[in-house]
Design an enzyme around this catalytic site. Structure first.
Site, mmCIF file in Angstrom:
data_model
loop_
_atom_site.group_PDB
_atom_site.id
_atom_site.type_symbol
_atom_site.label_atom_id
_atom_site.label_comp_id
_atom_site.label_asym_id
_atom_site.label_seq_id
_atom_site.Cartn_x
_atom_site.Cartn_y
_atom_site.Cartn_z
ATOM 1 N N ASP A 1 0.859 -1.167 -0.190
ATOM 2 C CA ASP A 1 0.041 -0.051 0.018
ATOM 3 C C ASP A 1 1.103 1.137 -0.080
ATOM 4 O OD1 ASP A 1 -2.118 1.559 -0.014
ATOM 5 O OD2 ASP A 1 -2.976 0.994 1.932
ATOM 6 N N ASP B 1 -8.095 -7.331 1.982
ATOM 7 C CA ASP B 1 -7.133 -7.462 3.160
ATOM 8 C C ASP B 1 -7.756 -6.843 4.077
ATOM 9 O OD1 ASP B 1 -6.749 -4.478 1.916
ATOM 10 O OD2 ASP B 1 -5.778 -4.428 4.044
ATOM 11 N N CYS C 1 -12.680 -27.292 11.554
ATOM 12 C CA CYS C 1 -11.335 -26.791 11.148
ATOM 13 C C CYS C 1 -10.058 -27.749 11.108
ATOM 14 C CB CYS C 1 -10.745 -25.522 11.940
ATOM 15 S SG CYS C 1 -9.464 -24.712 11.429
ATOM 16 N N CYS D 1 -6.823 -26.888 10.778
ATOM 17 C CA CYS D 1 -5.696 -26.179 11.082
ATOM 18 C C CYS D 1 -5.096 -26.830 12.167
ATOM 19 C CB CYS D 1 -5.740 -24.626 11.205
ATOM 20 S SG CYS D 1 -6.233 -24.213 12.925
ATOM 21 N N CYS E 1 -6.206 -26.191 15.757
ATOM 22 C CA CYS E 1 -7.543 -27.158 16.183
ATOM 23 C C CYS E 1 -7.032 -28.572 16.437
ATOM 24 C CB CYS E 1 -8.451 -26.863 14.956
ATOM 25 S SG CYS E 1 -9.039 -25.195 15.109
ATOM 26 N N HIS F 1 -5.129 -19.844 13.220
ATOM 27 C CA HIS F 1 -6.302 -20.345 13.066
ATOM 28 C C HIS F 1 -7.116 -19.450 12.198
ATOM 29 C CE1 HIS F 1 -10.423 -21.925 13.741
ATOM 30 N NE2 HIS F 1 -10.682 -20.711 13.882
HETATM 31 ZN ZN LIG Z 1 -8.539 -24.006 13.430
#
Ligand SMILES: [Zn+2]
Length: 380
Positions: free
Chosen positions: A93, A266, A304, A306, A309, A335
């Site tokens: 930016d 973003d 989830c 990830c 998790c 996460h």
């Molecule tokens: Zn997660």
């Protein structure tokens, strides 16, 4: 064209589109959410972490990087990719928004913005030419023009004057570009005045920018205004180039803007809320500091995939926040970003299948339902 943009699918029941942008540091599949790495780092997350959760683009900021480490450091160290150890695409930016949000000590003239730097208290000038010079030294794949941002509550004459100056500055940025492999996006301004937004998009579309951004939203406007102006601006932008909605990004914001044909986003929210212990999940926002999580064996989000998790209970994450351990914000940031990237990947797949409008409606309804029941049961 500097930045090849292929549109590979469009949703039959909305303006959503699926595409891919080829940059010198790799391909970006759109629609895309870009991780905010203002100072050449995404808070709490190393580049290898980002690659693992599906990050495609990191967004850095010219205003902050020109103050520290400074453009000379980037020239000596071989640019931002090398400097921060991120091999993928980077968007910078221009610093226009930061100049707008600086408290007090700045003056904006036709030449540029004069302000006091926070690293050494010296007066500095950020002009359109200087912004491009610094972005060139940083070596980003996509540069943004320097724009003049005003509050959404400004009167029409002030908003018009800032929009017209933004147009003049955009052309100066185009003239100042020296490196053919760095793309340059223009920024549509015009506040919350639909007529000005139309004028801004029409003016900028006549010039050879590689993409177009919608700026000046989420600065005092309502959600309904934001959605209407995003849809209006996106519709007026050339279809053959990427469209980027700057700094706006709760999950409903993203879904609504994708329906309107926006390709790039973003927002600081996923990492900012993570630092406060708030997670985005498939069943609504979870506040980890709440006592109800203290002995919870549940995963943060059962849906989830990830690592946070997979490996930890809500009770452990709660404990990290209670101890003010930096691992807490780190695990929740990863996460939350994973949640965002999954939302975008699912959206891309739905556009390819021609089912995005229905997918977005289901997601929006579910978010409303979770927020409603969270309020009802006092869980937020
Ligand atoms: Zn997660």
């Amino acid at each position: 064209m500097i930045l090849p943009f292929d549109r590979t699918a469009t949703d039959p029941a909305s303006r959503a589109r699926r595409g891919s942008i080829l940059t010198p540091h790799g391909r970006i599949e759109t629609p895309v959410f870009m991780d905010v790495g203002t100072h050449a780092f995404v808070t709490n997350c190393a580049p290898a972490d980002l690659a693992a959760i599906g990050t495609q683009v990191v967004l850095a900021n010219t205003y902050h990087l020109m103050l520290r480490p400074g453009p000379e450091a980037f020239r000596q160290l071989g640019g931002i990719h090398q400097f921060m150890g991120w091999p993928g695409p980077v968007l910078t930016d221009s610093g226009g928004y930061q100049i707008f949000s600086l408290p007090g000590d700045r003056t904006i003239t036709e030449k540029g913005a004069r302000f006091k730097g926070y690293t050494n208290q010296q007066m500095l000038l950020l002009s359109p030419e200087r912004s491009i010079e610094v972005q060139t030294a940083i070596g980003s794949d996509i540069m943004m023009v320097l724009d003049e941002c005003v509050a959404s509550t400004s009167d029409e004459a002030t908003t018009r004057a800032a929009m017209e100056r933004t147009h003049r500055w955009a052309l100066r940025c185009l003239g100042a570009r020296t490196h053919a492999d760095q793309a340059l996006f223009a920024i549509v301004q015009g506040g919350i005045v639909p007529g000005l937004r139309r004028q801004s998009a029409a003016f900028l579309a006549e010039h050879p920018f590689d993409g177009f951004a919608i700026g000046g939203l989420a600065v005092g406007d309502t959600r309904a205004q934001r959605e209407d102006l995003t849809a209006l601006s996106a519709e007026l932008m050339p279809a053959d180039r990427p469209r980027y909605l700057m700094g706006v990004g709760t999950p409903p914001d993203l879904l609504q803007a994708m329906l309107a044909g926006v390709d790039m986003f973003d927002c600081i929210i996923p990492t900012q809320l993570a630092s406060q212990g708030t997670a985005f999940t498939s069943t609504g926002r979870v506040r980890l500091k709440r006592m109800q999580n203290a002995v919870s064996e549940a995963r943060l989000d059962e849906q989830c995939g990830c690592a946070t998790c997979r490996d930890f209970s809500r009770a452990y994450l709660h404990h990290l926040f209670k101890c003010r351990e930096p691992l807490g914000p780190r695990l929740v940031s990863l996460h939350n970003l994973h949640y965002y990237h999954t939302l975008m990947a699912d959206s891309r797949q739905a556009i390819e299948r021609g089912t995005f409008a229905a997918y977005a409606k289901r997601q929006l309804d579910a978010i409303d339902r979770h927020e409603h029941s969270a309020r009802r049961f006092g869980q937020t």
